[in-house]
Write a protein that holds these residues in place. Structure first.
Motif, PDB file in Angstrom:
ATOM      1  N   GLU A 132       0.846  -1.187   0.000  1.00  0.00           N
ATOM      2  CA  GLU A 132       0.000   0.000   0.000  1.00  0.00           C
ATOM      3  C   GLU A 132       0.885   1.240   0.000  1.00  0.00           C
ATOM      4  N   VAL A 133       0.529   2.184  -0.837  1.00  0.00           N
ATOM      5  CA  VAL A 133       1.184   3.486  -0.856  1.00  0.00           C
ATOM      6  C   VAL A 133       0.178   4.462  -0.263  1.00  0.00           C
TER       7      VAL A 133
ATOM      8  N   CYS B 127       3.336  11.408  -3.499  1.00  0.00           N
ATOM      9  CA  CYS B 127       2.615  10.154  -3.298  1.00  0.00           C
ATOM     10  C   CYS B 127       2.475   9.394  -4.619  1.00  0.00           C
ATOM     11  N   ARG B 128       2.145  10.124  -5.660  1.00  0.00           N
ATOM     12  CA  ARG B 128       2.032   9.493  -6.984  1.00  0.00           C
ATOM     13  C   ARG B 128       3.381   8.959  -7.440  1.00  0.00           C
TER      14      ARG B 128
ATOM     15  N   TYR C 131       4.188   5.711  -5.710  1.00  0.00           N
ATOM     16  CA  TYR C 131       3.369   4.653  -6.309  1.00  0.00           C
ATOM     17  C   TYR C 131       4.018   4.148  -7.599  1.00  0.00           C
TER      18      TYR C 131
ATOM     19  N   LYS D 175      -3.177   2.162  -3.864  1.00  0.00           N
ATOM     20  CA  LYS D 175      -2.937   3.546  -3.445  1.00  0.00           C
ATOM     21  C   LYS D 175      -4.041   3.911  -2.465  1.00  0.00           C
TER      22      LYS D 175
ATOM     23  N   GLU E  48      -5.776   6.710  -0.195  1.00  0.00           N
ATOM     24  CA  GLU E  48      -5.898   8.153  -0.002  1.00  0.00           C
ATOM     25  C   GLU E  48      -6.834   8.509   1.155  1.00  0.00           C
TER      26      GLU E  48
END
Length: 77
Positions: free
Chosen positions: A4-5, A13-14, A17, A35, A37
């Protein structure tokens, strides 16, 4: 393996990933990469600095974008 990112969707964050996807592909691993959020789920891991990398429920890194080699090292631990 579940990866998990964690992060609210910022550029860092991107990037983490993308780097994580690249590391998994280079290593030839079978992994589910997600991902995350949702702020409540992020805080449930005790993470206050994003992006964060979580492998099988264990926080491996937070607050920085790792390089491919660093993600590979985290996946092997």
């Amino acid at each position: 393996m579940k990866i998990e990112v964690l992060g609210p969707g910022c550029a860092k964050c991107r990037k983490l990933y993308e780097v994580t996807q690249q590391a998994v592909a280079e290593a030839g691993l079978e992994a589910e990469i997600e991902k995350v959020e949702d702020i409540s789920k992020i805080s449930s891991y005790g993470v206050f600095l994003t992006p964060a990398l979580v492998v099988d429920g264990v926080v491996k890194s937070s607050g920085k974008v790792l390089k491919v080699k660093d993600v590979l090292k985290a996946l092997q631990q």
